[in-house]
Design a protein around this motif. Structure first.
Motif, short mmCIF file in Angstrom:
data_model
loop_
_atom_site.label_atom_id
_atom_site.label_comp_id
_atom_site.label_asym_id
_atom_site.label_seq_id
_atom_site.Cartn_x
_atom_site.Cartn_y
_atom_site.Cartn_z
N ALA A 310 0.82 -1.22 0.00
CA ALA A 310 0.00 0.00 0.00
C ALA A 310 0.86 1.27 0.00
N TYR A 311 1.85 1.33 0.88
CA TYR A 311 2.69 2.53 0.93
C TYR A 311 3.59 2.62 -0.30
N LEU A 312 3.99 1.49 -0.85
CA LEU A 312 4.81 1.52 -2.06
C LEU A 312 4.03 2.14 -3.21
N SER A 313 2.78 1.74 -3.39
CA SER A 313 1.94 2.33 -4.43
C SER A 313 1.67 3.80 -4.17
N ALA A 314 1.57 4.17 -2.89
CA ALA A 314 1.24 5.56 -2.54
C ALA A 314 2.40 6.52 -2.79
N LEU A 315 3.60 6.01 -3.08
CA LEU A 315 4.70 6.91 -3.43
C LEU A 315 4.41 7.67 -4.72
N LYS A 316 3.48 7.15 -5.51
CA LYS A 316 3.04 7.86 -6.71
C LYS A 316 1.90 8.78 -6.32
N THR A 317 2.24 9.99 -5.96
CA THR A 317 1.27 10.99 -5.56
C THR A 317 1.84 12.37 -5.85
N HIS A 318 1.01 13.36 -5.90
CA HIS A 318 1.48 14.72 -6.19
C HIS A 318 2.16 15.29 -4.94
#
Length: 532
Positions: A310-318
């Protein structure tokens, strides 16, 4: 030693701090000397992002300050009175100073402001990534500054790498086993190789070959296993202990040639500062903690799904690039910027089937939320979903933003994770998990990571993970599943054939089963289980 002798000795040991010029002068001296941030950072034993902070107003201390002041004094003397033997015969004057803007700050050229060590080429050379002509050289290698300019060579056309041998960047040196709080490893290109012998990366991953950071992770794991003589548990524990500095070193490796400087210690508004030593700041992350109040009649098989990485995917954020700037007075939302916002959230009328997008909050009224939460609310209030009214924005602290700031870092970790899963390599898998989870948890005000002070990024990444989980709940609901529970970043309980909605597996785009249980009766409420 008498009391006065001890005092004299103590006074003699106290020396005044070395003086430093203004931040703008520091950068001007480096640029006039033709030195890149990477070169100076390596010499001083710090990271390029740390040096960037010194050039934007943050002052070093201790030995680092003394060495930096010594360097700046030397550059000032050399630029003011250059030695004739150091000037080529064709050169008639020292390099011109950068232009000064109306605010008094030096204005860099368009390319130099975006990347370290960028040189404009009079004659285009072959890009090390796509082999097409490029007009700039980044960190010594011809590259396209814009990933969109990297295009595959047309079929049948000879690659430029086959026409001439040009040095290509090799994998960075392995991550160190131990690093000081203010030091990062050096990254130097290895011996030149022909690009024809290297695989061409996919278009869009500009500036660095995709496999290099993953190879770097592999080398560190191999070294840990060798040091522990093959003891898997000992190697895993050793890697977990150095996950934070290794994550920072990996970030540096993936930032080589990047278009944006990472400001590691920017000024932060009071709302992002802890109210007490053990208290929290004022930003609400919208963490889901929701259980459906009533289930449909009858007994049901409930599947608790685990959302991978979950946190790995969340690194893609503005993420905001620079220092946060305040705005107020109903200016609305600018999608080119990101930060934190004071809003009055809309009412939510779907609590019986879906969690509130801002989480379970007891107090009504305005609250500070992050960019992902605001964008989620704006999306849900739009014509596609029309689930609520738009939030009312009162104030904002934002900066120009990009969604791809940590993208190479994320891809490197994802690639290493995927390879570890395919190979059954639990040591690497645990190491990678520790790197990205500790990177997120310590980038705020943690004493375990002094190199990066971005509580705004920490809140945004966490909120992005929560928003991602919320959208999965919505996807399940829209597909006809009954959403029973949504918790934290990675727990979603549903009733129904979930495999037609979510792919099963261990990849970051897949889910796996955490638990299966039976719940509900003709008039029973949803089950209560311990929070994972």
């Amino acid at each position: 030693m008498s009391g006065f002798d001890a005092i004299d000795s103590l006074l003699a040991s106290v020396a005044p701090e070395a003086g430093l010029p203004d931040a703008a002068v520091r950068r001007e001296l480096r640029e006039q000397a033709g030195l890149s941030k990477a070169q100076v950072a390596r010499t001083l034993g710090v990271s390029p992002s740390t040096l960037a902070g010194w050039e934007t107003g943050r002052d070093p201390s201790g030995e680092a300050r003394t060495k930096y002041a010594y360097l700046l004094d030397g550059l000032a003397a050399k630029i003011a009175t250059p030695d004739a033997s150091d000037i080529p015969e064709t050169e008639t004057a020292p390099p011109p100073a950068p232009a000064v803007s109306g605010s008094g700050e030096p204005s860099a050229s368009p390319v130099d402001d975006e990347a370290d060590d960028v040189e404009a080429l009079a004659v285009p050379e072959s890009c090390v990534l796509c082999s097409n002509p490029a007009g700039q050289r980044v960190a010594g290698f011809p590259q396209h500054l814009d990933p969109a300019d990297c295009r595959p060579v047309a079929a049948g056309a000879p690659a430029a790498a086959e026409q001439e041998a040009t040095p290509a960047p090799a994998a960075p040196s392995p991550l160190p086993s131990a690093r000081s709080a203010n030091a990062r490893p050096e990254h130097r290109p290895a011996q030149p190789t022909r690009r024809a012998e290297r695989p061409r990366p996919p278009v869009g991953r500009a500036f660095q070959l995709a496999g290099e950071p993953a190879d770097l992770i592999g080398r560190v794991v191999e070294a840990a296993l060798a040091a522990s003589e093959g003891d898997v548990e000992a190697a895993t524990a050793a890697l977990a202990r150095k996950a934070i500095p290794d994550a920072m070193a990996l970030l540096d490796a993936t930032r080589i040639g990047g278009r944006y400087d990472v400001i590691a210690h920017p000024w932060m508004p009071d709302i992002l500062k802890r109210q007490s030593s053990r208290g929290a700041d004022q930003v609400w992350e919208a963490r889901p903690k929701w259980t459906r109040a009533h289930l449909p009649p009858g007994e049901h098989e409930v599947t608790a799904l685990d959302i991978n990485g979950a946190y790995l995917s969340a690194l893609k954020t503005h993420l905001p690039l620079g220092q946060l700037e305040h705005s107020s007075g109903g200016v609305g939302h600018d999608r080119r910027r990101a930060g934190v916002h004071l809003i009055t959230p809309p009412s939510w009328d779907h609590e019986d089937v879906l969690p509130n997008p801002i989480g379970q909050r007891d107090e009504p009224g305005p609250l500070w939320v992050t960019e992902p939460t605001l964008r989620l609310l704006l999306r849900l209030s739009g014509p596609k979903y029309a689930l609520c009214d738009p939030p009312e924005i009162h104030e904002s602290y934002t900066s120009g933003a990009t969604e791809g700031l940590l993208e190479k870092f994320r891809i490197a970790l994802k690639d290493a994770r995927d390879t570890a899963i395919a190979d059954g390599d639990e040591v690497t898998l645990e190491y990678v998990k520790a790197m990205y989870s500790k990177f997120v948890s310590t980038m705020g005000t943690s004493n375990y990571n002094r190199e990066l002070y971005r509580p705004d990024w920490m809140h945004l990444i966490r909120s992005q993970a929560f928003a991602n989980l919320w959208m999965k709940a919505l996807k399940a609901h829209d597909a006809g599943l009954t959403v029973v529970r949504a918790m934290g970043t990675d727990e979603l309980h549903v009733i129904g054939d979930w495999r037609r909605v979510f792919p099963e597996g261990r990849g970051v785009t897949e889910v796996k089963i955490k638990d299966i249980y039976t719940a509900g009766t003709a008039d029973a409420a949803a089950p209560h289980t311990e929070e994972a």
